[in-house]
Design an enzyme around this catalytic site. Structure first.
Site, PDB file in Angstrom:
ATOM      1  N   GLY A   1       1.576   3.755  13.509  1.00 40.28           N
ATOM      2  CA  GLY A   1       2.180   2.485  13.928  1.00 40.28           C
ATOM      3  C   GLY A   1       1.396   1.844  15.059  1.00 40.28           C
TER       4      GLY A   1
ATOM      5  N   LYS B   1       0.889  -1.178   0.000  1.00 40.17           N
ATOM      6  CA  LYS B   1       0.000   0.000   0.000  1.00 40.17           C
ATOM      7  C   LYS B   1       0.920   1.218   0.000  1.00 40.17           C
ATOM      8  CE  LYS B   1      -2.075   2.942   2.352  1.00 40.17           C
ATOM      9  NZ  LYS B   1      -1.802   4.374   2.019  1.00 40.17           N
TER      10      LYS B   1
ATOM     11  N   GLU C   1       8.973  14.780  16.802  1.00 39.66           N
ATOM     12  CA  GLU C   1       9.506  14.649  15.448  1.00 39.66           C
ATOM     13  C   GLU C   1       8.876  15.701  14.534  1.00 39.66           C
ATOM     14  OE1 GLU C   1       8.529  11.167  12.937  1.00 39.66           O
ATOM     15  OE2 GLU C   1      10.690  10.960  12.659  1.00 39.66           O
TER      16      GLU C   1
ATOM     17  N   GLY D   1       6.339   4.565   8.975  1.00 40.38           N
ATOM     18  CA  GLY D   1       5.581   5.814   9.036  1.00 40.38           C
ATOM     19  C   GLY D   1       5.593   6.381  10.442  1.00 40.38           C
ATOM     20  N   SER D   2       4.502   7.055  10.794  1.00 40.19           N
ATOM     21  CA  SER D   2       4.460   7.764  12.076  1.00 40.19           C
ATOM     22  C   SER D   2       4.204   6.816  13.251  1.00 40.19           C
ATOM     23  CB  SER D   2       3.362   8.818  12.037  1.00 40.19           C
ATOM     24  OG  SER D   2       2.106   8.189  11.933  1.00 40.19           O
TER      25      SER D   2
HETATM   26  P1  NAI Z   1       1.462   8.101   8.375  1.00 39.76           P
HETATM   27  O1  NAI Z   1       2.162   7.197   9.313  1.00 39.76           O
HETATM   28  O2  NAI Z   1       0.085   8.518   8.759  1.00 39.76           O
HETATM   29  O3  NAI Z   1       1.409   7.437   6.916  1.00 39.76           O
HETATM   30  C1  NAI Z   1       2.273   6.422   6.476  1.00 39.76           C
HETATM   31  C2  NAI Z   1       1.487   5.348   5.746  1.00 39.76           C
HETATM   32  O4  NAI Z   1       0.542   4.763   6.621  1.00 39.76           O
HETATM   33  C3  NAI Z   1       0.687   5.854   4.553  1.00 39.76           C
HETATM   34  O5  NAI Z   1       0.759   4.903   3.523  1.00 39.76           O
HETATM   35  C4  NAI Z   1      -0.724   5.942   5.114  1.00 39.76           C
HETATM   36  O6  NAI Z   1      -1.727   5.844   4.135  1.00 39.76           O
HETATM   37  C5  NAI Z   1      -0.745   4.735   6.024  1.00 39.76           C
HETATM   38  N1  NAI Z   1      -1.775   4.773   7.066  1.00 39.76           N
HETATM   39  C6  NAI Z   1      -2.246   5.854   7.732  1.00 39.76           C
HETATM   40  N2  NAI Z   1      -3.200   5.488   8.624  1.00 39.76           N
HETATM   41  C7  NAI Z   1      -3.322   4.139   8.531  1.00 39.76           C
HETATM   42  C8  NAI Z   1      -4.139   3.169   9.194  1.00 39.76           C
HETATM   43  N3  NAI Z   1      -5.005   3.516  10.126  1.00 39.76           N
HETATM   44  N4  NAI Z   1      -4.001   1.868   8.855  1.00 39.76           N
HETATM   45  C9  NAI Z   1      -3.113   1.498   7.916  1.00 39.76           C
HETATM   46  N5  NAI Z   1      -2.331   2.372   7.240  1.00 39.76           N
HETATM   47  C10 NAI Z   1      -2.420   3.678   7.549  1.00 39.76           C
HETATM   48  O7  NAI Z   1       2.409   9.365   8.169  1.00 39.76           O
HETATM   49  P2  NAI Z   1       2.066  10.798   7.550  1.00 39.76           P
HETATM   50  O8  NAI Z   1       0.678  11.206   7.953  1.00 39.76           O
HETATM   51  O9  NAI Z   1       2.381  10.766   6.125  1.00 39.76           O
HETATM   52  O10 NAI Z   1       3.137  11.722   8.313  1.00 39.76           O
HETATM   53  C11 NAI Z   1       2.924  12.158   9.647  1.00 39.76           C
HETATM   54  C12 NAI Z   1       4.224  12.152  10.426  1.00 39.76           C
HETATM   55  O11 NAI Z   1       4.759  10.855  10.494  1.00 39.76           O
HETATM   56  C13 NAI Z   1       5.371  12.966   9.836  1.00 39.76           C
HETATM   57  O12 NAI Z   1       5.286  14.307  10.183  1.00 39.76           O
HETATM   58  C14 NAI Z   1       6.572  12.307  10.443  1.00 39.76           C
HETATM   59  O13 NAI Z   1       6.799  12.828  11.724  1.00 39.76           O
HETATM   60  C15 NAI Z   1       6.162  10.861  10.562  1.00 39.76           C
HETATM   61  N6  NAI Z   1       6.709  10.024   9.458  1.00 39.76           N
HETATM   62  C16 NAI Z   1       7.740   9.193   9.731  1.00 39.76           C
HETATM   63  C17 NAI Z   1       8.308   8.446   8.731  1.00 39.76           C
HETATM   64  C18 NAI Z   1       9.473   7.549   8.985  1.00 39.76           C
HETATM   65  O14 NAI Z   1      10.308   7.370   8.118  1.00 39.76           O
HETATM   66  N7  NAI Z   1       9.574   6.909  10.115  1.00 39.76           N
HETATM   67  C19 NAI Z   1       7.839   8.522   7.345  1.00 39.76           C
HETATM   68  C20 NAI Z   1       6.707   9.415   7.163  1.00 39.76           C
HETATM   69  C21 NAI Z   1       6.182  10.116   8.188  1.00 39.76           C
END
Ligand code: NAI
Ligand code: MG
Length: 501
Positions: free
Chosen positions: A249, A192, A403, A244-245
């Protein structure tokens, strides 16, 4: 360059290529439109123009993708492990031929600079497939000395269908870290992609599908709550791997627990960089520049977003870092002279600016804003942010604890080594840490005391195939990028006993 004749769309420009990929999912080896026919817009962060409409997969599309993966896994898992590895290596070679196309596509949808970021990422991406491709025969079990008339042993078996959910900051690297070990171990995968960067992942998977049997690698796009959750909750998804976040997580962990699905979680960070007074300052300032991933607008989970500098060299360090940052060019990410591109989305842009304001409004704090925003009118709507070095903030400040995921770091002076280690560890995160010193005693104490999954002395390299990568505390669960990661996260051990008495 001549491309492989079997890969469709090879001669198209990035924008024409995007048109081909609009409203498409990749299921069972074919580009298909979602049953709902719903799409969502994807923007070029450097201009905020819509570059394409991506397909929004709903529960029935997710189900189709998982079913395709499930059907193909029945055969894939019985293919010789070395042969599976060979196919995965071949994917790496073919993707390398398409490195330039993929890098441009990635720059278009992420706003990351082509030269400093996208081109570099495609190299690690293709190498990851080659690295894991060579590990098919390492899926070894053990024999257990049980009794002379019995043979007791373990074998490594795949888990089944893997659901891989990825973020937008390094979409190709993230997909490779999940797909390559999963496939070599005999699993099949549904990826995804992130809402902000769906096309480069879809294209890379399309290229790989000219080599892999249909259904082995499927890609769906859509948002988290609809598409992501449907994948996590699907009864035939036997493993979830996520980057991701922290917040997402935790949601994924909770949802996976309902059917006891194992998870790997690569979450955020607030990585400390500790600079001692005995270092070669020029080298360390270069190190700070790359550790903070300024060329990726700080959008890295290992970004050195807290830099602790010994007080005796603090002013000199700050002056040199400012000078280097001022020399970096913010601008059109596609232009090869550009060092720093745009941040990914209006939401992230706002979030970053909010933290900068918060820091600026703190008494005693100074925001050193570096480099210059682009003046080109074509980029007037672009999501550019000037890198900011904060001084005068304490480690307990929100800017130093949360972060930001932007080009913002805090420089904090220190006097006492034990105290600075305590400050470095005073964080909910524990992904990575770097220590810069030539003092052996401090180096050894530091590497043992720092609470992080990845500690480097006098360097800060990014994810490398072969080196385990993953955090402690709120930074996640599990490791990626290594042989152990494949064995621990994408297989289970079956115990077998032959009783020949
Ligand atoms: P996010 O963690 O919400 O999104 C990452 C992925 O998770 C995307 O594909 C999203 O569609 C998916 N996702 C979101 N909610 C979900 C759910 N309930 N069930 C399954 N999949 C789901 O991150 P976002 O909103 O893009 O960024 C927010 C913050 O996260 C950033 O400001 C940063 O601090 C952090 N982040 C950390 C990353 C890392 O490399 N560890 C990468 C991206 C963001
Ligand atoms: Mg989110």
């Amino acid at each position: 360059m001549s491309f492989s004749p079997s890969v469709p769309g090879s001669s198209l420009t990035p924008l024409a290529l995007l048109k081909r990929l609009e409203n498409k999912l990749l299921i069972n080896g074919k580009l298909v439109s979602p049953k709902s026919n719903k799409t969502f817009p994807v923007h070029n962060p450097a201009t905020m123009e819509v570059i394409g409409q991506a397909a929004e997969a709903h529960a029935e599309d997710v189900n189709d993708a998982v079913e395709a993966a499930r059907t193909s896994q029945k055969k894939w898992r019985h293919m010789d492990a070395a042969k599976r590895g060979h196919l995965v290596s071949q994917c790496g070679d073919l993707l390398e031929e398409y490195a330039d196309e993929l890098a441009r596509l990635m720059t278009l949808e992420t706003g990351k600079a082509l030269r400093t970021e996208s081109q570099v990422e495609t190299k690690v991406f293709t190498n990851t497939f080659r690295f894991y491709g060579g590990l098919g025969l390492e899926l070894k079990g053990e024999t257990i000395p049980f009794s002379d008339s019995m043979l007791a042993l373990t074998i490594r078996e795949p888990l089944g269908v893997v659901g891989a959910i990825i973020a937008w900051n390094v979409p190709l690297l993230l997909m490779s870290l999940k797909i390559a070990p999963a496939l070599v171990a005999g699993n099949t995968v549904v990826v995804k992609s992130a809402e902000e960067a769906p096309f480069v992942v879809l294209r890379a998977a399309e290229i790989m599908n000219t080599i892999l049997p249909p259904g082995v690698l499927n890609v769906i796009s859509g948002d988290g709550p609809t598409t992501g959750e449907a994948l996590v909750r699907h009864p035939y998804v036997a493993k979830v791997t996520f980057t991701g976040s922290v917040e997402t997580g935790k949601t994924i962990y909770k949802n996976s627990s309902e059917k006891l699905t194992p998870v790997t979680l690569e979450l955020g960070g607030k990585s400390p960089m500790i600079v001692c007074e005995d270092v070669d300052l020029e080298k360390v300032v270069e190190g700070a520049l790359s550790s903070m991933r300024f060329t990726r607008q700080g959008q890295s989970c290992t970004a050195a977003s807290r830099i602790f500098v010994h007080e005796s060299i603090f002013d000199d360090f700050l002056a040199r870092l400012k000078e280097k940052l001022n020399a970096l060019k913010i601008g059109d990410p596609m232009n090869l002279e550009t060092d720093i591109g745009a941040v990914i989305s209006p939401t992230q842009h706002e979030k970053i600016l909010k933290y900068i304001e918060m820091g600026k409004n703190t008494q005693g704090a100074t925001a050193h804003e570096c480099s210059e925003l682009p003046t080109d009118p074509k980029l007037s709507k672009g999501l550019f942010v000037q890198p900011v070095l904060f001084t005068g903030l304490s480690n307990s400040h929100q800017v130093c604890q949360e972060e930001i995921f932007g080009p913002v770091t805090a420089l904090i002076p220190w006097k006492d080594f034990d105290d600075v280690i305590n400050q470095a560890n005073d964080s909910p995160y524990g992904l990575a840490a770097t220590l810069w010193t030539n003092n052996l005693n401090r180096a050894l104490r530091g590497v043992h005391q720092l609470e992080a999954g990845f500690v480097q002395v006098n360097q800060n390299i990014v994810v490398q195939p072969g080196l385990s990568y993953g955090g402690v505390k709120s930074s996640g669960i599990g490791k990626e990028a290594s042989l152990e990661a494949m064995l621990e996260h994408f297989t289970h051990k079956k115990t077998i006993i032959f009783n020949m008495e």
